[in-house]
Design an enzyme around this catalytic site. Sequence first.
Site, short mmCIF file in Angstrom:
data_model
loop_
_atom_site.label_atom_id
_atom_site.label_comp_id
_atom_site.label_asym_id
_atom_site.label_seq_id
_atom_site.Cartn_x
_atom_site.Cartn_y
_atom_site.Cartn_z
N ASP A 45 30.92 46.51 59.43
CA ASP A 45 29.93 47.19 60.28
C ASP A 45 28.70 46.28 60.31
OD1 ASP A 45 28.57 49.20 61.77
OD2 ASP A 45 27.60 49.93 59.96
N SER A 46 27.75 46.63 61.19
CA SER A 46 26.51 45.86 61.24
C SER A 46 25.65 46.11 60.00
CB SER A 46 25.71 46.27 62.47
OG SER A 46 25.45 47.66 62.42
N CYS A 59 32.47 50.26 63.16
CA CYS A 59 31.27 50.17 63.98
C CYS A 59 31.69 50.50 65.41
CB CYS A 59 30.73 48.73 63.90
SG CYS A 59 29.38 48.39 65.03
N GLU A 73 18.46 52.92 58.69
CA GLU A 73 18.42 51.73 57.82
C GLU A 73 17.14 51.72 56.98
OE1 GLU A 73 20.54 48.78 57.46
OE2 GLU A 73 22.16 49.75 58.56
N CYS A 124 28.39 56.66 66.39
CA CYS A 124 27.84 55.52 65.66
C CYS A 124 28.04 55.85 64.20
CB CYS A 124 26.35 55.34 65.97
SG CYS A 124 25.54 54.11 64.92
N HIS A 167 26.53 55.05 61.66
CA HIS A 167 25.30 55.35 60.90
C HIS A 167 24.93 56.84 60.97
CE1 HIS A 167 24.58 51.01 60.88
NE2 HIS A 167 23.47 51.18 60.20
N1 DGL Z 1 27.06 51.54 62.97
C1 DGL Z 1 27.21 50.91 64.21
C2 DGL Z 1 27.92 51.71 65.24
O1 DGL Z 1 28.76 52.50 64.86
C3 DGL Z 1 26.20 49.96 64.73
C4 DGL Z 1 24.81 50.36 64.82
C5 DGL Z 1 23.99 49.15 65.23
O2 DGL Z 1 24.09 48.13 64.56
O3 DGL Z 1 23.27 49.24 66.24
O4 DGL Z 1 27.72 51.56 66.43
#
Ligand code: DGL
Length: 271
Positions: free
Chosen positions: A10-11, A73, A152, A184, A186
């Site tokens: 993931d990012s 992600c 974050e 997402c 996150h």
């Molecule tokens: N967690 C990621 C997603 O599911 C990426 C969020 C990001 O880096 O902008 O899209």
Amino acid sequence: MNNKAIGVFDSGVGGLTVVRALLETLPNEEIVYFGDTARVPYGTKSPSSILQFADENTKFLISKNVKLIVVACNTATAIALPKLQADYKVPVIGVIEPGADKAAASTINKKIGVIGTVRTVKSGAYSTAIEKIDPSISVFSTPCPLFVPLIEENWVDHEVTSIVIREYLDSLIGEGIDTLVLGCTHYPLISEAIRKCYPGIKIVDSAVSTALMVKKLLDKNDINRVAELTFSDRISIYLSDFSETFQELGERILKQKIIDNLHKVDVQDIS
Ligand code: DGL
């Protein structure tokens, strides 16, 4: 049988929500995680940058000798999944199809809301996936670009986050949706805050359905790991940048200390 690890990327910290589901669903499996914390967020970047990052992350995980890769992600799944699946021999699984399946099974009034990064929403990947399952479902989407930086920053319980949630979601909820997809990885970190703002809405994320998809694939190809491992041997977390908030959030998600599992990787070494 195959005792190699499962690679997940993931990012940033969000993909650990998928890792938690993998650890619970597949108690013998070992995970190698890469969080691209030096280049987060992906959701506001161009498709060509996301394709490049996804490719580099995949190569890095393959260098760790993994048997399968989970793109934890949504942004990278929306933009890069078909290319990764075409370019690499190891199976690559994304998070959008499992999330779309779960949302379609959950809606009763056939009105689904999808929230995600700018790039995920612009790609229309969720609408396409849900339409494929049931064309009579209406999908309403909205990007929420401030959520990832707030998460974050570990502002998951902060009142500012609730204000931002209402700002982004009031009109989507006004469409009469009964199901909201956290598009997402996150966002599960703020699912409680979202639930508090809109108590009647069913909130869906793709973590558990993705883990079940991985389980199916391991079973089908007979590539399950057999030997049991302790938690600290089950997960290695590689990061392109270290931050204390990653550790705090990671421990909150995994409900375990992770300090001994963290390793730093230089982005120059993977690019
Ligand atoms: N967690 C990621 C997603 O599911 C990426 C969020 C990001 O880096 O902008 O899209």
